[in-house]
Design an enzyme around this catalytic site. Structure first.
Site, PDB file in Angstrom:
ATOM      1  N   SER A  46      45.227  35.042  32.772  1.00  0.00           N
ATOM      2  CA  SER A  46      45.436  33.526  32.664  1.00  0.00           C
ATOM      3  C   SER A  46      44.476  32.652  32.212  1.00  0.00           C
ATOM      4  O   SER A  46      44.884  31.556  31.570  1.00  0.00           O
ATOM      5  CB  SER A  46      46.009  32.931  34.188  1.00  0.00           C
ATOM      6  OG  SER A  46      44.734  33.130  34.989  1.00  0.00           O
ATOM      7  N   ASN A  47      43.210  33.122  32.201  1.00  0.00           N
ATOM      8  CA  ASN A  47      42.214  32.096  31.781  1.00  0.00           C
ATOM      9  C   ASN A  47      42.358  32.350  30.055  1.00  0.00           C
ATOM     10  O   ASN A  47      42.097  31.547  29.211  1.00  0.00           O
ATOM     11  CB  ASN A  47      40.960  32.745  32.083  1.00  0.00           C
ATOM     12  CG  ASN A  47      40.353  31.972  33.548  1.00  0.00           C
ATOM     13  OD1 ASN A  47      40.345  30.779  33.584  1.00  0.00           O
ATOM     14  ND2 ASN A  47      40.531  32.588  34.612  1.00  0.00           N
ATOM     15  N   ARG A  63      33.608  44.185  34.271  1.00  0.00           N
ATOM     16  CA  ARG A  63      32.543  45.088  34.000  1.00  0.00           C
ATOM     17  C   ARG A  63      31.265  44.593  33.575  1.00  0.00           C
ATOM     18  O   ARG A  63      31.285  43.765  32.677  1.00  0.00           O
ATOM     19  CB  ARG A  63      33.243  46.225  33.183  1.00  0.00           C
ATOM     20  CG  ARG A  63      32.648  47.446  32.964  1.00  0.00           C
ATOM     21  CD  ARG A  63      33.298  48.294  31.865  1.00  0.00           C
ATOM     22  NE  ARG A  63      32.245  49.203  31.276  1.00  0.00           N
ATOM     23  CZ  ARG A  63      32.035  50.260  31.921  1.00  0.00           C
ATOM     24  NH1 ARG A  63      32.947  50.821  32.750  1.00  0.00           N
ATOM     25  NH2 ARG A  63      31.167  51.319  31.512  1.00  0.00           N
ATOM     26  N   ASN A 109      30.917  33.665  30.753  1.00  0.00           N
ATOM     27  CA  ASN A 109      31.737  34.209  31.823  1.00  0.00           C
ATOM     28  C   ASN A 109      32.346  33.238  32.773  1.00  0.00           C
ATOM     29  O   ASN A 109      31.584  32.156  32.852  1.00  0.00           O
ATOM     30  CB  ASN A 109      31.024  35.203  32.629  1.00  0.00           C
ATOM     31  CG  ASN A 109      31.593  35.832  33.575  1.00  0.00           C
ATOM     32  OD1 ASN A 109      32.764  36.312  33.378  1.00  0.00           O
ATOM     33  ND2 ASN A 109      31.068  36.040  34.948  1.00  0.00           N
ATOM     34  N   HIS A 165      33.239  32.698  36.565  1.00  0.00           N
ATOM     35  CA  HIS A 165      33.511  33.150  37.954  1.00  0.00           C
ATOM     36  C   HIS A 165      34.035  32.350  39.107  1.00  0.00           C
ATOM     37  O   HIS A 165      33.773  31.165  39.135  1.00  0.00           O
ATOM     38  CB  HIS A 165      32.007  33.439  38.300  1.00  0.00           C
ATOM     39  CG  HIS A 165      31.682  34.186  39.905  1.00  0.00           C
ATOM     40  ND1 HIS A 165      32.019  35.644  39.912  1.00  0.00           N
ATOM     41  CD2 HIS A 165      31.317  33.846  40.989  1.00  0.00           C
ATOM     42  CE1 HIS A 165      32.063  35.992  41.146  1.00  0.00           C
ATOM     43  NE2 HIS A 165      31.610  34.904  41.825  1.00  0.00           N
ATOM     44  N   THR A 183      43.437  26.899  39.252  1.00  0.00           N
ATOM     45  CA  THR A 183      43.815  25.727  38.605  1.00  0.00           C
ATOM     46  C   THR A 183      42.736  24.735  37.770  1.00  0.00           C
ATOM     47  O   THR A 183      42.767  24.519  36.718  1.00  0.00           O
ATOM     48  CB  THR A 183      44.503  24.605  39.161  1.00  0.00           C
ATOM     49  OG1 THR A 183      43.739  24.105  40.297  1.00  0.00           O
ATOM     50  CG2 THR A 183      45.620  25.082  40.092  1.00  0.00           C
TER      51      THR A 183
HETATM   52  C1  GAR Z   1      39.476  34.749  37.312  1.00  0.00           C
HETATM   53  O1  GAR Z   1      39.747  34.249  38.719  1.00  0.00           O
HETATM   54  C2  GAR Z   1      38.055  34.923  37.038  1.00  0.00           C
HETATM   55  O2  GAR Z   1      37.302  33.738  37.499  1.00  0.00           O
HETATM   56  C3  GAR Z   1      37.637  36.206  37.833  1.00  0.00           C
HETATM   57  O3  GAR Z   1      38.808  37.026  37.473  1.00  0.00           O
HETATM   58  C4  GAR Z   1      40.050  36.298  37.403  1.00  0.00           C
HETATM   59  C5  GAR Z   1      40.626  36.668  36.320  1.00  0.00           C
HETATM   60  O4  GAR Z   1      42.049  36.129  35.974  1.00  0.00           O
HETATM   61  N1  GAR Z   1      36.622  36.602  37.455  1.00  0.00           N
HETATM   62  C6  GAR Z   1      35.453  37.616  38.389  1.00  0.00           C
HETATM   63  O5  GAR Z   1      35.830  37.573  39.358  1.00  0.00           O
HETATM   64  C7  GAR Z   1      34.309  37.917  37.398  1.00  0.00           C
HETATM   65  N2  GAR Z   1      33.104  38.086  38.387  1.00  0.00           N
HETATM   66  P1  GAR Z   1      42.742  36.034  34.873  1.00  0.00           P
HETATM   67  O6  GAR Z   1      42.699  37.294  34.197  1.00  0.00           O
HETATM   68  O7  GAR Z   1      44.145  35.561  35.264  1.00  0.00           O
HETATM   69  O8  GAR Z   1      41.986  35.095  33.932  1.00  0.00           O
END
Ligand code: GAR
Length: 226
Positions: free
Chosen positions: A14-15, A92, A108, A110, A173
Site C-alpha cells: 500500500s505504501n 528484511r 524506510n 516504520h 493513513t
Molecule cells: C507498513 O505499515 C510499514 O510501515 C511496515 O510494513 C507495512 C507495509 O505495508 N514496515 C515495517 O514494519 C518495517 N519495520 P504495505 O506493504 O501495505 O506498504
C-alpha cells in the site's frame, strides 16, 4: 529532476501504491525503475505490474546464504538503474554491502514513533504498551534495524481498546502521506544528514513551506485552562 528509485517490498504494497499515485499525479518527481520482492506472492508485485512497472522476485529460499541473497538484491537494484532505494514494507535487514552501495540513499518507513517500538510489530507493541500517541517514521537506513537519521514523523492518537490492527489502520493513513513526501524531498535534493539529524532545505516555491505552523498533537486532548 526525476530520481530513479527501486522499491523493495514484502507484502501488500500500500505504501508502494501511495508512491505510484503521487508520481502519476505529478507531485513526486521520481521514476520507479524496479519493484523487488523477497516474497514471490506479494500483492505489491501485482500492484507494480498493474502500473506497467518492472518487477523482480527474489525468494530467499533460492539462495544458499544471506550474502548470496544480498548480492542478488544489489545486482537487481543496480541493473535497474536506480539511484536511490525505498523500502516499503520490506521485512528484511539489508546487508552491509548493500547499505554501503547506496549509503544515505535508502529510505524506510516504520509504523511507530522511533526509537520506540522498532522491529516487525511496531503497531502491536505500541498498542500493548498502552501509549496514548503513536505514529509513523520515515528515516534513512543504516546497518542497524530501524535506526538511521529520522526525516519525518507523524503522530496519531492511540486508545486503550486499540490493537495492532486498529492502531495500524490509523497509522497507515499517515504513512501514505508522509512517505511520498519524504521521497520527494530526497528526489529534489533537499535532505542533508548531520550526525543523527536530518535537515530539510526550504522549498524553492515561495509559500510552499508550513514552517510557521507549529504541529502539535496531544492525546487525550487537553481540557480547558491547560
Ligand atoms: C507498513 O505499515 C510499514 O510501515 C511496515 O510494513 C507495512 C507495509 O505495508 N514496515 C515495517 O514494519 C518495517 N519495520 P504495505 O506493504 O501495505 O506498504
Amino acid at each position: 529532476m526525476t530520481l530513479p528509485v527501486a522499491v523493495l517490498v514484502s507484502g501488500s504494497g500500500s505504501n508502494l501504491q501511495a508512491i505510484i499515485d503521487r508520481i502519476e499525479d505529478g507531485a513526486l518527481p521520481a521514476r520507479i525503475t524496479a519493484v523487488v520482492s523477497n516474497k514471490p506472492g506479494a500483492y505489491a508485485l501485482t500492484r507494480a505490474q498493474n502500473h506497467g512497472l518492472a518487477t523482480v522476485a527474489l525468494p530467499q529460499a533460492a539462495f544458499p546464504d544471506r550474502a548470496a541473497f544480498d548480492a542478488a538484491l544489489l545486482a537487481a537494484v543496480r541493473d535497474s538503474g536506480a539511484e536511490a532505494v525505498v523500502l516499503a514494507g520490506f521485512m528484511r535487514l539489508l546487508g552491509p554491502d548493500f547499505v554501503a552501495a547506496y549509503r544515505d540513499r535508502i529510505l524506510n518507513i516504520h509504523p511507530a514513533l522511533l526509537p520506540s517500538f522498532p522491529g516487525l510489530h511496531g503497531q502491536g507493541d505500541a498498542a500493548d504498551y498502552g501509549v496514548t500517541i503513536s505514529g509513523a517514521t520515515v528515516h534513512f537506513v543504516d546497518e542497524k534495524m530501524d535506526n538511521g537519521p529520522i526525516i519525518i514523523q507523524a503522530a496519531v492518537p492511540a486508545h486503550p481498546d486499540d490493537d495492532a490492527e486498529s492502531l495500524g489502520r490509523r497509522i497507515m493513513t499517515l504513512e501514505h502521506r508522509i512517505y511520498p513526501q519524504a521521497v520527494s524531498w530526497l528526489a529534489t535534493g533537499r535532505l542533508t544528514i548531520h550526525g543523527r539529524k536530518t535537515r530539510l532545505a526550504p522549498a524553492d516555491t515561495p509559500g510552499a513551506d508550513m514552517a510557521d505552523v507549529m504541529p502539535c498533537l496531544v492525546n487525550p486532548p487537553l481540557e480547558a485552562g491547560f
